[in-house]
Structure formats: C-alpha cells, structure tokens
Motif scaffolding. Sequence first.
Motif, PDB file in Angstrom:
ATOM      1  N   ALA A 130       1.002  -1.195  -0.220  1.00  0.00           N
ATOM      2  CA  ALA A 130      -0.084   0.174  -0.152  1.00  0.00           C
ATOM      3  C   ALA A 130       0.942   1.370   0.105  1.00  0.00           C
ATOM      4  O   ALA A 130       2.135   1.078   0.362  1.00  0.00           O
ATOM      5  CB  ALA A 130      -0.959  -0.027   1.312  1.00  0.00           C
ATOM      6  N   ALA A 131       0.461   2.279  -0.643  1.00  0.00           N
ATOM      7  CA  ALA A 131       1.265   3.500  -0.532  1.00  0.00           C
ATOM      8  C   ALA A 131       0.335   4.847  -0.575  1.00  0.00           C
ATOM      9  O   ALA A 131      -0.668   4.724  -1.304  1.00  0.00           O
ATOM     10  CB  ALA A 131       2.207   3.349  -1.583  1.00  0.00           C
ATOM     11  N   MET A 132       0.750   5.884  -0.316  1.00  0.00           N
ATOM     12  CA  MET A 132       0.154   7.298  -0.416  1.00  0.00           C
ATOM     13  C   MET A 132       1.244   8.183  -0.240  1.00  0.00           C
ATOM     14  O   MET A 132       2.390   7.947   0.387  1.00  0.00           O
ATOM     15  CB  MET A 132      -1.131   7.425   0.601  1.00  0.00           C
ATOM     16  N   ASP A 133       0.999   9.505  -0.527  1.00  0.00           N
ATOM     17  CA  ASP A 133       1.804  10.471  -0.333  1.00  0.00           C
ATOM     18  C   ASP A 133       1.306  11.356   1.178  1.00  0.00           C
ATOM     19  O   ASP A 133       0.230  11.015   1.425  1.00  0.00           O
ATOM     20  CB  ASP A 133       2.151  11.339  -1.417  1.00  0.00           C
ATOM     21  N   ILE A 134       2.214  11.988   1.778  1.00  0.00           N
ATOM     22  CA  ILE A 134       1.628  12.545   3.060  1.00  0.00           C
ATOM     23  C   ILE A 134       1.711  14.023   2.886  1.00  0.00           C
ATOM     24  O   ILE A 134       2.601  14.598   2.425  1.00  0.00           O
ATOM     25  CB  ILE A 134       3.102  12.361   4.206  1.00  0.00           C
ATOM     26  N   SER A 135       0.478  14.607   2.618  1.00  0.00           N
ATOM     27  CA  SER A 135       0.381  15.810   2.648  1.00  0.00           C
ATOM     28  C   SER A 135      -0.530  16.373   3.627  1.00  0.00           C
ATOM     29  O   SER A 135      -0.160  17.630   3.741  1.00  0.00           O
ATOM     30  CB  SER A 135      -0.705  15.887   1.098  1.00  0.00           C
ATOM     31  N   ASP A 136      -1.151  15.748   4.548  1.00  0.00           N
ATOM     32  CA  ASP A 136      -1.849  16.225   5.496  1.00  0.00           C
ATOM     33  C   ASP A 136      -1.382  15.844   7.138  1.00  0.00           C
ATOM     34  O   ASP A 136      -2.003  16.029   7.906  1.00  0.00           O
ATOM     35  CB  ASP A 136      -3.228  15.907   5.630  1.00  0.00           C
ATOM     36  N   GLY A 137      -0.178  15.348   7.040  1.00  0.00           N
ATOM     37  CA  GLY A 137       0.597  14.979   8.105  1.00  0.00           C
ATOM     38  C   GLY A 137       0.601  13.444   8.431  1.00  0.00           C
ATOM     39  O   GLY A 137      -0.369  12.743   7.913  1.00  0.00           O
ATOM     40  N   LEU A 138       1.697  12.940   8.770  1.00  0.00           N
ATOM     41  CA  LEU A 138       1.760  11.559   8.775  1.00  0.00           C
ATOM     42  C   LEU A 138       0.798  10.721   9.543  1.00  0.00           C
ATOM     43  O   LEU A 138       0.312   9.617   9.197  1.00  0.00           O
ATOM     44  CB  LEU A 138       3.198  11.326   9.581  1.00  0.00           C
ATOM     45  N   ILE A 139       0.306  11.245  10.610  1.00  0.00           N
ATOM     46  CA  ILE A 139      -0.520  10.418  11.570  1.00  0.00           C
ATOM     47  C   ILE A 139      -1.966  10.532  10.832  1.00  0.00           C
ATOM     48  O   ILE A 139      -2.608   9.404  10.646  1.00  0.00           O
ATOM     49  CB  ILE A 139      -0.992  10.973  13.104  1.00  0.00           C
TER      50      ILE A 139
ATOM     51  N   ILE B 166       5.729  17.607  13.997  1.00  0.00           N
ATOM     52  CA  ILE B 166       6.451  16.475  13.037  1.00  0.00           C
ATOM     53  C   ILE B 166       5.476  15.388  12.477  1.00  0.00           C
ATOM     54  O   ILE B 166       5.604  15.297  11.192  1.00  0.00           O
ATOM     55  CB  ILE B 166       7.524  15.806  13.725  1.00  0.00           C
ATOM     56  N   VAL B 167       4.629  15.179  13.260  1.00  0.00           N
ATOM     57  CA  VAL B 167       3.606  14.064  12.799  1.00  0.00           C
ATOM     58  C   VAL B 167       2.435  14.519  12.403  1.00  0.00           C
ATOM     59  O   VAL B 167       1.627  13.782  11.729  1.00  0.00           O
ATOM     60  CB  VAL B 167       3.447  12.758  13.850  1.00  0.00           C
ATOM     61  N   ASN B 168       1.834  15.647  12.420  1.00  0.00           N
ATOM     62  CA  ASN B 168       0.742  16.612  12.240  1.00  0.00           C
ATOM     63  C   ASN B 168       0.800  17.615  11.308  1.00  0.00           C
ATOM     64  O   ASN B 168       0.079  18.024  10.511  1.00  0.00           O
ATOM     65  CB  ASN B 168       0.037  16.801  13.421  1.00  0.00           C
ATOM     66  N   GLY B 169       2.270  17.971  10.949  1.00  0.00           N
ATOM     67  CA  GLY B 169       2.232  19.140   9.794  1.00  0.00           C
ATOM     68  C   GLY B 169       2.172  18.647   8.425  1.00  0.00           C
ATOM     69  O   GLY B 169       2.147  17.463   8.359  1.00  0.00           O
TER      70      GLY B 169
ATOM     71  N   THR C 284      -5.045  15.557  15.226  1.00  0.00           N
ATOM     72  CA  THR C 284      -5.635  14.832  14.129  1.00  0.00           C
ATOM     73  C   THR C 284      -5.173  15.259  13.030  1.00  0.00           C
ATOM     74  O   THR C 284      -5.749  15.025  12.001  1.00  0.00           O
ATOM     75  CB  THR C 284      -7.186  15.110  14.463  1.00  0.00           C
ATOM     76  N   GLY C 285      -4.147  15.853  12.712  1.00  0.00           N
ATOM     77  CA  GLY C 285      -3.460  16.098  11.526  1.00  0.00           C
ATOM     78  C   GLY C 285      -3.714  17.351  11.224  1.00  0.00           C
ATOM     79  O   GLY C 285      -4.551  18.253  11.607  1.00  0.00           O
ATOM     80  N   PHE C 286      -2.920  17.762  10.097  1.00  0.00           N
ATOM     81  CA  PHE C 286      -3.172  19.163   9.722  1.00  0.00           C
ATOM     82  C   PHE C 286      -4.144  19.009   8.567  1.00  0.00           C
ATOM     83  O   PHE C 286      -4.169  18.245   7.722  1.00  0.00           O
ATOM     84  CB  PHE C 286      -1.798  19.624   8.841  1.00  0.00           C
TER      85      PHE C 286
END
Lengths: 328, 328
Positions: free
Chosen positions: A214-223, A264-267, A323-325
């Motif tokens: 599975a894959a996706m890009d991180i645009s709204d924060g890792l978590i 770091i994880v929500n940016g 809950t993320g950016f």
Amino acid sequence: MGLDEFDRIKKYFRPLASIERGSLNLLDDAAVLPVDDASKIVISTDALVEGIHFFGEEEVDLIAQKSLRTNLSDMAAMGATPWVYTLSLSLGPVIKGTLDQWLTSFVKGLKKDQDKYDVGLVGGDTVTGSGPTMISITILGRADPRGVITRNGASVYDDIYVSGTIGDSAAGLKIIKEPVNYLADSDQLYLKCRYYLPNPRVKLGQALVGIASAAMDISDGLIQDLGHLCSASSLGAIVNWPMLPLSKGVEQLLHKKTIPTSLIVNGGDDYELLFTAPKRLRTKVEAIAKASDVVVTRIGHMINGSGVSLLDKTDRLINSIGTGFKHD
Amino acid sequence: MGLDEFDRIKKYFRPLASIERGSLNLLDDAAVLPVDDASKIVISTDALVEGIHFFGEEEVDLIAQKSLRTNLSDMAAMGATPWVYTLSLSLGPVIKGTLDQWLTSFVKGLKKDQDKYDVGLVGGDTVTGSGPTMISITILGRADPRGVITRNGASVYDDIYVSGTIGDSAAGLKIIKEPVNYLADSDQLYLKCRYYLPNPRVKLGQALVGIASAAMDISDGLIQDLGHLCSASSLGAIVNWPMLPLSKGVEQLLHKKTIPTSLIVNGGDDYELLFTAPKRLRTKVEAIAKASDVVVTRIGHMINGSGVSLLDKTDRLINSIGTGFKHD
C-alpha cells in the motif's frame, strides 16, 4: 460550517463517483481509468489557492513548481509514470512586479519541472479576475503494466516506511513566519526550501510497484494520512517515534522547543511517500531505496485493529497527538 | 495588461505544450492523447469563475450543469464520447442559503448531467476560502476509432454549418440584466435558459466524425470562433447573414433594436457546434442532423484567403462586426 474536506467529499461527492470508471471511490491519491485491455491511465487533481496554500510573496517559479509537484506526488503514490497535465489558472492581481513578469516566471517554473519529470502540458484555461489567484492542475500518468499501488493493500505485520525526512515543511513554514536566530543559515534554507518545493518521489514510487502493499503521499501529516491508509486497509498501525527520520534542522528546533513533537507528525506538506511492505521484502525495499537515491526509513508496522498509535522509546503510547493538519 | 486569453496562451503556454503527447499546440477545443495503438483519449479543461462567468445568484444546480456542459461542448466539438471528469472547487462565501444547501444543489446539478451525458466523476479537490467561487472541470472523452474532428481540416468551398440558433445566450444575458416588457414570457424564459444552460451537441458531434472536415464549439461568438477555424485551416470564410438561424425571441429583440446585429455574431456562450463539410455531403449532414434531433443550418462556405466576411442579403459586406466576445 463544521465539515472538513474529507467529510465534504464523503457526503457530497462520493455519491457521484464512478467506480467502474476507476474513481476508487475518491478514496485514493488518484483514480485509475481502464482505457482498454492494454492501458490504464492514472489521474489526479490538486489546486493551490493564494492565501491558503501560498501567499503571493514567494518566488513565482516556486509556486508553479509546487503546483505541479503536489500533483506529481500523487502519481508517485500510485507508482505511475507522469505523462501530461492540464492547467486551470485564475489570476488575481499580481503582488510583486507586472503580470508579464509573473507569467514569465510561472512558465519558467513549469518548464523546469516539465523537463525534470518528463511531463507535458496539453491543455488549460486562464482567467483574470479579482483574485485570489488559483492554480488547478489535473495530471495524467501511465499506470505500470504490473499495476498501481493503492492505499488498501496493507496486510497485518507489514512494515511501514517513509521516504526522506518528515516535519521539514511544517518546520520550514514555522521559521518563515517566526524567524529563529540559533539555526545555521544552511539549515534554515533547507527547511524553507522543503516548504516551498516538495520533492515528489516519482522514481521511488515506480520502483515500489509489486513490492509495496500500500502507498500514499503524506500531504496532511503522517498520523492523519497513515490513518487513511489504515482505514482503507481495515487495519491499525504502530509507529515508533524514535524511528522517525528527522532532519538536522528539525532536531534542533525540537531540542529548543521551537516546535512541538506534534508538528512533526501532524504538520502538512511533507509530500514524502508513506508505504507498507511485507517483512520478507526488507532487503528489496532497501535495494530500491538505494537505487532510487532516496533515504527510506522503516517507522513501524501494521496491526489488527484501527487507527494509528505512536509509541515513545519505551513503547509507551504518546497521547499528545492531534488529528493532523487540515489544508482544507 | 493588454493581452487577452489567446495572446496569453500563445506567448506563455504554447511553448510548454507537448505536441507529441497530443496537445494540438493548444489550438483546438481539446487535446488528443495517444494512449496506445488502440485508444486515444480527448481531454479538455474549462473553468467558471464567480463574477465573470456566473454571478452567484443563479440556481446553484444550473451553475454546476453549466460547468459540466461547457466541458461537454468541447467533447462534442471533437466528436468524442464523454467519459470521466475531475472537479476542482474553490468555494467562496455562499450568497444564498447555507453551504450545505449550496453543495446539495451543486451536486444535484452534476448528478443530473452525469446521468444525461453518461459521464462519471473520478477525482477532485475542494477548498474553502475567501472567494470568489471557482469551478474548474477537466473532462476526458474517448476518441472515436475513426478519429476526431479538429479545427484545421476545412477545405476551400466546404459548406459552413451551425447547430441550433445563435445569439440566444447573449440575448438572454442582456434581458436578464435589462428586462424588456414586450417579449412573451415563454420567449424570455427560453432565452434566459439558453444563457444559464448550454446544450452541448454531443450526439451530433459524434455523428459528424468522418463527415465534418473541421469543427469547434462556439463559445466566444460566431465570428471570432470561425476566425479561429479559418486560421487553423489556412482559409477564409463567407457567412451569409440572412442564412443565420435565429430564435423567435432574438428576431423580436433585433426588430425592436433592443440588441444590435453584432451581438448575434459576437455574443458569447452559444455552445453550438460550428463545422464544415464538403458540398457533396449535404444530404448526409441533413440526415445526421435529423437523426441527432438537432437543427443544423448551412450559413456560408470556406474560401481561399483569410478571416471571416459577413454578407447581407444583397451580398454586400457588413462592416459593423467587432472582434468577438472575450470571456477572458
């Protein structure tokens, strides 16, 4: 209004989505269109709006490049090969210089990345109005004949990986807004560049077809984004904080408490690849990372359950995670 | 700034266009992407911006339908079969009602036309901001295996045709802004509807593949758009004013001098098909029009030379023609 973009898509637009024509229910980074027996086309749309995604004071060529690269990152997430794009440009008043200068610089930025990523402009629409400026790009990629990588293929105990380092972009934005004096110029520049100019992992994505589950890009924060991958795969995830790949600049900002851990994880705006792969393929993943010239770091693993649990170095749950950016 | 959309595209964006990937140099209604030996995909992008293309006070479902239909009209112009689309929606403050009502109505409009034209949503991006609202749609169609109809295929002495009636939309906008009292309600409603809701000639376009030598849709006025077809085909055109198909409402408005003659041939938003075909195919064109249930009218013919000459009933040149409507 109460609804964020995810809710809005779910409530209003998912009922319009054509599953048989490859929409993937609007749940993935891109749709996968079955053109004929031989070919599938991957398609994605991303818009940047002045005042939300950029502020009009950046270098215009960088705004152009970021517009294209956020779309290229979606192609990377599917393991697709970028092919062509269309541009819809609604131009507001220009803040710096003349409109001619703005357009010249904008086109220069696009040209640079067209060459770098081998993608061509095939259509568009331009409008001038009262602003804000809005740049909407629709990108088409060619699917690898072996298939694409979607978000829903992770299995329990699969390793979780990220490319590059995370949190750089959010940290970069932070120090653009609130400059610090203790960071070396080179580290400051690095972080700011990470915000202005994502580095879509196109070659890595392509190389991961058939390897990543599975894959996706991180645009709204890792978590938050890993949460989407989890829910698409009907699993949960454990992420080990000490394993997260951080840049030197981010480590210093954390150390000085200029930024909180949660950033770091929500940016937002990392545009790194987040992917899962079976444990038995660890050496293959390492070899692919090396060949793609991208650092790839194992940060955790998939579990039965749901949601994302972030553990500290003593494997205790870190609760201070938002809950993320939300870009909107 | 001095440059209109055509100049802007020519100066800045044409150098970016990928000819070998089907951009047609950004000169046609859509690009034609060579996917593989068996399939070509036709792609086009069109944006509507509040304050320019709509004013926020219209019925929201009609705004949605118009957004989709301007794109469908590009597919019609190429003789392609609409397939899928992506939507980029930048939402400003809602003028009437709540955002929920706005989105509900917007989606209702899209749904209606998805069903009517058999086209499916496969992706998108939504943003809320300070406005104005902007709706950008990228549509993909399947090219007919026999090919597509471009603007550059007309031959000297080919007949020139238009579908439907022209000038209705410009006249409709005029009476929306400045109501008249001498026109029957049904005629008023007809003209306003023609402005609010174009009628893309998709089936007609498909049926014309292999028959029409060149085609495009009329969005910026007959004279200006025919001028584009002329220059693409390296020819000129004679149009006979008495042959132009006019609706009853437009004839009355002309008679009362509420609208000038020039509005008919320069007004925007017709979204009718403009096409050429060899003389020897007249009966075929008639049969196709009948089968497609669309009135098609022969209005002139192509000549050696350049530009568009509009002739009155005594074949004298009408000089009072501007350079067409510029949407921007």
